[in-house]
Design a protein around this motif. Structure first.
Motif, PDB file in Angstrom:
ATOM      1  N   ASP A 113    -115.458  34.914  72.455  1.00 40.73           N
ATOM      2  CA  ASP A 113    -115.118  35.846  71.381  1.00 40.73           C
ATOM      3  C   ASP A 113    -113.663  35.644  70.929  1.00 40.73           C
ATOM      4  O   ASP A 113    -113.017  34.656  71.289  1.00 40.73           O
ATOM      5  N   ALA A 114    -113.154  36.593  70.147  1.00 41.41           N
ATOM      6  CA  ALA A 114    -111.799  36.439  69.589  1.00 41.41           C
ATOM      7  C   ALA A 114    -110.744  36.387  70.687  1.00 41.41           C
ATOM      8  O   ALA A 114    -109.749  35.663  70.560  1.00 41.41           O
ATOM      9  N   THR A 116    -111.160  35.163  73.748  1.00 43.73           N
ATOM     10  CA  THR A 116    -111.259  33.808  74.299  1.00 43.73           C
ATOM     11  C   THR A 116    -110.541  32.818  73.380  1.00 43.73           C
ATOM     12  O   THR A 116    -109.808  31.928  73.848  1.00 43.73           O
ATOM     13  N   ALA A 117    -110.746  32.973  72.072  1.00 49.83           N
ATOM     14  CA  ALA A 117    -110.117  32.082  71.092  1.00 49.83           C
ATOM     15  C   ALA A 117    -108.591  32.212  71.143  1.00 49.83           C
ATOM     16  O   ALA A 117    -107.861  31.219  71.052  1.00 49.83           O
ATOM     17  N   HIS A 118    -108.113  33.447  71.300  1.00 51.67           N
ATOM     18  CA  HIS A 118    -106.673  33.686  71.465  1.00 51.67           C
ATOM     19  C   HIS A 118    -106.164  32.951  72.708  1.00 51.67           C
ATOM     20  O   HIS A 118    -105.131  32.262  72.670  1.00 51.67           O
ATOM     21  N   SER A 120    -107.453  30.405  74.270  1.00 58.62           N
ATOM     22  CA  SER A 120    -107.527  28.950  74.097  1.00 58.62           C
ATOM     23  C   SER A 120    -106.275  28.439  73.380  1.00 58.62           C
ATOM     24  O   SER A 120    -105.651  27.444  73.795  1.00 58.62           O
ATOM     25  N   MET A 121    -105.913  29.150  72.325  1.00 60.19           N
ATOM     26  CA  MET A 121    -104.714  28.774  71.543  1.00 60.19           C
ATOM     27  C   MET A 121    -103.454  28.930  72.400  1.00 60.19           C
ATOM     28  O   MET A 121    -102.569  28.063  72.384  1.00 60.19           O
ATOM     29  N   ILE A 148     -98.424  33.284  68.923  1.00 58.77           N
ATOM     30  CA  ILE A 148     -99.431  32.676  68.046  1.00 58.77           C
ATOM     31  C   ILE A 148    -100.125  33.652  67.114  1.00 58.77           C
ATOM     32  O   ILE A 148    -100.703  33.248  66.108  1.00 58.77           O
ATOM     33  N   ASP A 149    -100.122  34.931  67.467  1.00 59.47           N
ATOM     34  CA  ASP A 149    -100.819  35.898  66.617  1.00 59.47           C
ATOM     35  C   ASP A 149    -100.329  37.308  66.956  1.00 59.47           C
ATOM     36  O   ASP A 149     -99.310  37.460  67.643  1.00 59.47           O
ATOM     37  N   TRP A 151    -101.549  39.396  68.925  1.00 63.55           N
ATOM     38  CA  TRP A 151    -101.766  39.732  70.336  1.00 63.55           C
ATOM     39  C   TRP A 151    -100.743  39.016  71.209  1.00 63.55           C
ATOM     40  O   TRP A 151    -100.856  39.009  72.419  1.00 63.55           O
TER      41      TRP A 151
ATOM     42  N   ILE B   5    -112.845  27.017  70.135  1.00 62.42           N
ATOM     43  CA  ILE B   5    -112.451  28.196  69.357  1.00 62.42           C
ATOM     44  C   ILE B   5    -110.967  28.471  69.560  1.00 62.42           C
ATOM     45  O   ILE B   5    -110.437  28.282  70.655  1.00 62.42           O
ATOM     46  N   HIS B   6    -110.313  28.878  68.471  1.00 63.75           N
ATOM     47  CA  HIS B   6    -108.896  29.246  68.529  1.00 63.75           C
ATOM     48  C   HIS B   6    -108.668  30.441  67.604  1.00 63.75           C
ATOM     49  O   HIS B   6    -109.410  30.639  66.638  1.00 63.75           O
ATOM     50  N   ARG B   7    -107.593  31.179  67.898  1.00 59.88           N
ATOM     51  CA  ARG B   7    -107.199  32.310  67.041  1.00 59.88           C
ATOM     52  C   ARG B   7    -105.708  32.202  66.767  1.00 59.88           C
ATOM     53  O   ARG B   7    -104.923  32.024  67.698  1.00 59.88           O
ATOM     54  N   GLY B   9    -102.452  33.823  64.077  1.00 66.29           N
ATOM     55  CA  GLY B   9    -102.071  34.820  63.081  1.00 66.29           C
ATOM     56  C   GLY B   9    -100.973  34.273  62.187  1.00 66.29           C
ATOM     57  O   GLY B   9    -100.007  33.680  62.671  1.00 66.29           O
ATOM     58  N   TYR B  99    -100.483  40.440  59.390  1.00 67.97           N
ATOM     59  CA  TYR B  99    -101.033  39.120  59.719  1.00 67.97           C
ATOM     60  C   TYR B  99    -102.341  38.828  58.981  1.00 67.97           C
ATOM     61  O   TYR B  99    -103.177  39.709  58.823  1.00 67.97           O
ATOM     62  N   LEU B 103    -109.712  32.922  62.616  1.00 69.76           N
ATOM     63  CA  LEU B 103    -110.573  32.632  63.753  1.00 69.76           C
ATOM     64  C   LEU B 103    -111.205  31.273  63.451  1.00 69.76           C
ATOM     65  O   LEU B 103    -111.937  31.122  62.470  1.00 69.76           O
ATOM     66  N   ARG B 131    -100.123  27.366  59.984  1.00 67.81           N
ATOM     67  CA  ARG B 131     -99.287  28.565  59.960  1.00 67.81           C
ATOM     68  C   ARG B 131     -97.909  28.255  59.383  1.00 67.81           C
ATOM     69  O   ARG B 131     -97.395  28.989  58.534  1.00 67.81           O
TER      70      ARG B 131
END
Lengths: 152, 152
Positions: A113-114, A116-118, A120-121, A148-149, A151, B5-7, B9, B99, B103, B131
């Protein structure tokens, strides 16, 4: 099960990369300066993360499951975000010419999900920090990590 | 099937992020300067990658499957590395405070091997480039991309 996987190459001998992964002092120089505990097999390492203004935004503990010198480090998370508990992180090292290749896995996520994606980045940026530490002597551990975002 | 997957912002309005993802000119400013083709739905975009000394090290083509303005871009790879053919890349956009949240998914890999791990890490660096482009006007597209290992 969902896995996060990354591959990075470090222009340095494998021993330097292994030291950065297998000791509390090493981890503190690329992941988070707030790293403490025992990095022996069966030991528990605690990591805490802070925003740039000093607020704690997360923490985990992990058991050191395996240490194979210059080859592999294996952690299992025992506390922290619910999604992390029971997941495994492995760093598998090999030599390829002038590079030490790090094959990274954060395995056994229940969902992709989001969050997990966070993660990973974030792992990708921490692997760049690991590389910088070993190649230049200076990593970017939390709280000076690459944000990165929203979060972190 | 395995998914990357990555997230990330981006501190900018969603329209700027969407423009960077949905046009050939935009993609050329964060992924690779060698981007050409048609970015309309059903169109084909070709991307080529070079080492810093100018040697071509890879290329792919992708079909634009869907464009949902300020919400989603969906590509499917039709040529390139065998592992990429038939895989899908999606960028799903949303607003969260100041932001634009991206996703990212590169889905339907047949295996999660070292090449997948390399591509996961590369995508993370290209998302940092995206970004930077939207926030500062300057990305790091190939051949000036962040190199991560001995495969580039």
């Amino acid at each position: 099960m969902v896995n996060i996987i990354h591959r990075v190459g470090v222009k340095a001998p494998v021993s330097g990369v292994y030291a950065a992964l297998s000791t509390v002092e090493g981890v503190a120089e690329w992941w988070t300066i707030h790293t403490s505990g025992s990095s022996k097999i069966g030991g528990t390492i605690a990591v805490r993360f802070h925003s740039t203004d000093g607020k704690e935004i997360g923490n985990m503990t992990m058991e050191v499951i395996a240490l194979d010198p210059n080859k592999k480090v294996h952690w299992r998370f025992t506390s922290g975000p619910e999604e992390w508990i029971g997941t495994d992180v492995t760093f598998t090292l090999s030599q390829d010419g002038e590079y030490t290749i790090v094959l990274f896995g954060h395995e056994n996520w229940r969902e992709g999900d989001a969050f997990t994606a966070h993660c990973s980045m974030k792992w990708a940026t921490f692997l760049l920090s690991l590389r910088a530490l070993v190649e230049t002597g200076k990593g970017k551990p939390s709280p000076n990590d690459i944000k990165i975002d929203n979060w972190n």
